[in-house]
Write a protein that holds these residues in place. Structure first.
Motif, PDB file in Angstrom:
ATOM      1  N   GLY A 194      -3.193   5.567  -3.385  1.00 36.50           N
ATOM      2  CA  GLY A 194      -3.723   5.414  -2.034  1.00 36.50           C
ATOM      3  C   GLY A 194      -5.127   4.847  -1.998  1.00 36.50           C
ATOM      4  O   GLY A 194      -5.697   4.639  -0.917  1.00 36.50           O
ATOM      5  N   CYS A 195      -5.683   4.555  -3.182  1.00 34.16           N
ATOM      6  CA  CYS A 195      -7.051   4.036  -3.256  1.00 34.16           C
ATOM      7  C   CYS A 195      -7.101   2.512  -3.236  1.00 34.16           C
ATOM      8  O   CYS A 195      -8.160   1.933  -2.972  1.00 34.16           O
ATOM      9  CB  CYS A 195      -7.733   4.540  -4.533  1.00 34.16           C
ATOM     10  SG  CYS A 195      -7.777   6.333  -4.670  1.00 34.16           S
ATOM     11  N   TYR A 196      -5.965   1.864  -3.529  1.00 33.67           N
ATOM     12  CA  TYR A 196      -5.942   0.403  -3.666  1.00 33.67           C
ATOM     13  C   TYR A 196      -4.718  -0.191  -2.994  1.00 33.67           C
ATOM     14  O   TYR A 196      -3.693   0.467  -2.811  1.00 33.67           O
ATOM     15  CB  TYR A 196      -5.908  -0.001  -5.149  1.00 33.67           C
ATOM     16  CG  TYR A 196      -7.031   0.543  -5.984  1.00 33.67           C
ATOM     17  CD1 TYR A 196      -8.229  -0.151  -6.110  1.00 33.67           C
ATOM     18  CD2 TYR A 196      -6.890   1.761  -6.663  1.00 33.67           C
ATOM     19  CE1 TYR A 196      -9.264   0.348  -6.886  1.00 33.67           C
ATOM     20  CE2 TYR A 196      -7.919   2.273  -7.437  1.00 33.67           C
ATOM     21  CZ  TYR A 196      -9.108   1.556  -7.544  1.00 33.67           C
ATOM     22  OH  TYR A 196     -10.129   2.050  -8.308  1.00 33.67           O
ATOM     23  N   ILE A 197      -4.858  -1.470  -2.629  1.00 34.54           N
ATOM     24  CA  ILE A 197      -3.705  -2.283  -2.265  1.00 34.54           C
ATOM     25  C   ILE A 197      -3.499  -3.284  -3.399  1.00 34.54           C
ATOM     26  O   ILE A 197      -4.421  -3.577  -4.167  1.00 34.54           O
ATOM     27  CB  ILE A 197      -3.909  -3.011  -0.924  1.00 34.54           C
ATOM     28  CG1 ILE A 197      -5.173  -3.889  -0.958  1.00 34.54           C
ATOM     29  CG2 ILE A 197      -3.994  -2.011   0.226  1.00 34.54           C
ATOM     30  CD1 ILE A 197      -5.371  -4.719   0.309  1.00 34.54           C
ATOM     31  N   SER A 231     -10.994  -4.082   1.565  1.00 39.50           N
ATOM     32  CA  SER A 231     -10.262  -2.981   0.931  1.00 39.50           C
ATOM     33  C   SER A 231     -10.194  -3.152  -0.582  1.00 39.50           C
ATOM     34  O   SER A 231      -9.882  -4.244  -1.067  1.00 39.50           O
ATOM     35  CB  SER A 231      -8.829  -2.920   1.488  1.00 39.50           C
ATOM     36  OG  SER A 231      -8.848  -2.696   2.876  1.00 39.50           O
ATOM     37  N   HIS A 271      -0.462   7.092   1.242  1.00 41.10           N
ATOM     38  CA  HIS A 271      -1.770   7.745   1.281  1.00 41.10           C
ATOM     39  C   HIS A 271      -2.895   6.784   1.672  1.00 41.10           C
ATOM     40  O   HIS A 271      -4.038   7.209   1.786  1.00 41.10           O
ATOM     41  CB  HIS A 271      -2.083   8.359  -0.089  1.00 41.10           C
ATOM     42  CG  HIS A 271      -1.049   9.331  -0.564  1.00 41.10           C
ATOM     43  ND1 HIS A 271      -0.784  10.513   0.093  1.00 41.10           N
ATOM     44  CD2 HIS A 271      -0.196   9.280  -1.626  1.00 41.10           C
ATOM     45  CE1 HIS A 271       0.180  11.158  -0.543  1.00 41.10           C
ATOM     46  NE2 HIS A 271       0.556  10.441  -1.584  1.00 41.10           N
ATOM     47  N   HIS A 272      -2.553   5.517   1.879  1.00 40.51           N
ATOM     48  CA  HIS A 272      -3.572   4.520   2.226  1.00 40.51           C
ATOM     49  C   HIS A 272      -3.738   4.446   3.753  1.00 40.51           C
ATOM     50  O   HIS A 272      -2.749   4.610   4.492  1.00 40.51           O
ATOM     51  CB  HIS A 272      -3.180   3.150   1.671  1.00 40.51           C
ATOM     52  CG  HIS A 272      -4.302   2.174   1.647  1.00 40.51           C
ATOM     53  ND1 HIS A 272      -4.664   1.434   2.763  1.00 40.51           N
ATOM     54  CD2 HIS A 272      -5.154   1.804   0.649  1.00 40.51           C
ATOM     55  CE1 HIS A 272      -5.684   0.652   2.443  1.00 40.51           C
ATOM     56  NE2 HIS A 272      -5.998   0.856   1.165  1.00 40.51           N
ATOM     57  N   CYS A 293       0.865  -1.191   0.000  1.00 37.37           N
ATOM     58  CA  CYS A 293       0.000   0.000   0.000  1.00 37.37           C
ATOM     59  C   CYS A 293       0.893   1.230   0.000  1.00 37.37           C
ATOM     60  O   CYS A 293       2.090   1.139   0.289  1.00 37.37           O
ATOM     61  CB  CYS A 293      -0.953   0.005   1.192  1.00 37.37           C
ATOM     62  SG  CYS A 293      -0.173   0.357   2.782  1.00 37.37           S
ATOM     63  N   SER A 311      -8.789  -3.573  -4.049  1.00 38.12           N
ATOM     64  CA  SER A 311      -7.470  -4.085  -4.414  1.00 38.12           C
ATOM     65  C   SER A 311      -7.402  -4.352  -5.911  1.00 38.12           C
ATOM     66  O   SER A 311      -8.403  -4.262  -6.623  1.00 38.12           O
ATOM     67  CB  SER A 311      -7.151  -5.353  -3.618  1.00 38.12           C
ATOM     68  OG  SER A 311      -8.119  -6.348  -3.888  1.00 38.12           O
TER      69      SER A 311
END
Length: 306
Positions: free
Chosen positions: A246-249, A207, A188-189, A185, A209
């Motif tokens: 920061g929106c995804y892992i 979350s 920003h996560h 990540c 992903s």
């Protein structure tokens, strides 16, 4: 009774010249549009086309106020032209590959963006190739796995660098590099500031992903089942971009994000459990047309990658 063409009886050099002009005219959409490429006037092209039709005893195209258009016979002859000149080119490439000195193009295709380590390794391969056969015209490019496999099978590429998650008939796969891929990540996560113990399986399952966009091995598939797959990125660089938002892992090799880890722009989550192995293979056709070039590439990769 329909007259038979004389060309199938014996194709002369003049016939081949006329057929090349015909192919150029078709691909440019008419006589006027072909003048620059052929280097002759429209009237000369018209004479050549009339000669071809006369020799074949076929009406190949219509030209006039309605514009240029192929007849049904013209379409058949055009497609036969493509096969004919492809065959001549294949023959030329085969003959050139049989000589002691290799010539022409040497094509290597990569399925993923290259990290610094792989760039340096590949640079060593290229240095070896240049020292051995400096006259070869090297083509190094990237493409999708499907397109690379197709290019190899059609002898339009000599070797590909692909993840070896699946193998198709007609190609050989030799693993040259292997490393683990970790769940990551960005700064920003929300998980960036948490300890691993605070990030539960339930949290990961909720979350957003990233799916890698291709089929991967069984260990990787099991890891992906634990996630909420809501985006897709085929290549490492596009996947890293999504993670940096920061929106995804998502999963990436440690070597590919070493700079981001050092500068604390990204972190790895559950390094012991959220991981799977990535294997990179050099892939080539089992029975390639230009065997000597493929053997040269294989030797170069074996020397550099061991």
């Amino acid at each position: 009774m329909k007259k038979h063409s004389i060309i199938p009886k014996a194709i002369t050099e003049y016939d081949l010249r006329l057929l090349r002009i015909f192919r150029t005219v078709v691909e440019n959409g008419g006589f006027a549009a072909s003048e620059t490429e052929l280097g002759v006037t429209r009237s000369t092209i018209s004479v050549h086309m009339s000669n071809l039709e006369s020799r074949m005893k076929l009406k190949l195209c219509s030209r006039g106020r309605g514009g240029f258009a192929l007849t049904e016979d013209g379409q058949a002859v055009y497609h036969a032209c493509i096969e004919l000149f492809d065959s001549l080119n294949d023959f030329s490439m085969l003959v050139s590959s049989l000589g002691e000195e290799l010539s022409g193009e040497l094509t290597l295709l990569c399925a993923d963006q290259l990290d610094n380590t792989m760039q340096k390794k590949l640079a060593e391969v290229i240095r070896y190739l240049h020292q051995k056969e400096p006259q070869l015209h090297l083509i190094l490019d990237g493409d999708s796995i499907h397109n690379i496999e197709r290019a190899l099978l059609q002898d339009k590429a000599h070797l590909g660098l692909l993840p070896s998650y699946h193998q198709i008939e007609g190609l050989n796969y030799h693993t040259i590099y292997s490393e683990p891929i970790y769940l990551c990540c960005s700064e920003h996560h929300p998980y960036f500031e948490l300890e691993d113990g605070e990030i539960t399986p339930e949290m990961l399952a909720q979350s957003p992903s990233i799916h890698p966009g291709i089929d991967i091995d069984s260990d990787g598939r099991e890891q992906l089942k634990k996630l909420n797959l809501s985006a897709k990125a085929y290549q490492f660089d596009t996947r890293k971009t999504l993670i940096l938002s920061g929106c995804y892992i998502g999963y990436l090799p440690e070597s590919y994000i070493q700079n981001e880890l050092t500068t604390k722009q990204m972190r790895i989550i559950h390094s012991d459990s959220a991981r799977y192995q990535f294997n990179l293979s050099m892939v080539f056709k089992k029975n390639p047309r230009e065997t000597h070039k493929v053997e040269l590439l294989k030797t170069a990769f074996h020397k550099v990658f061991g």
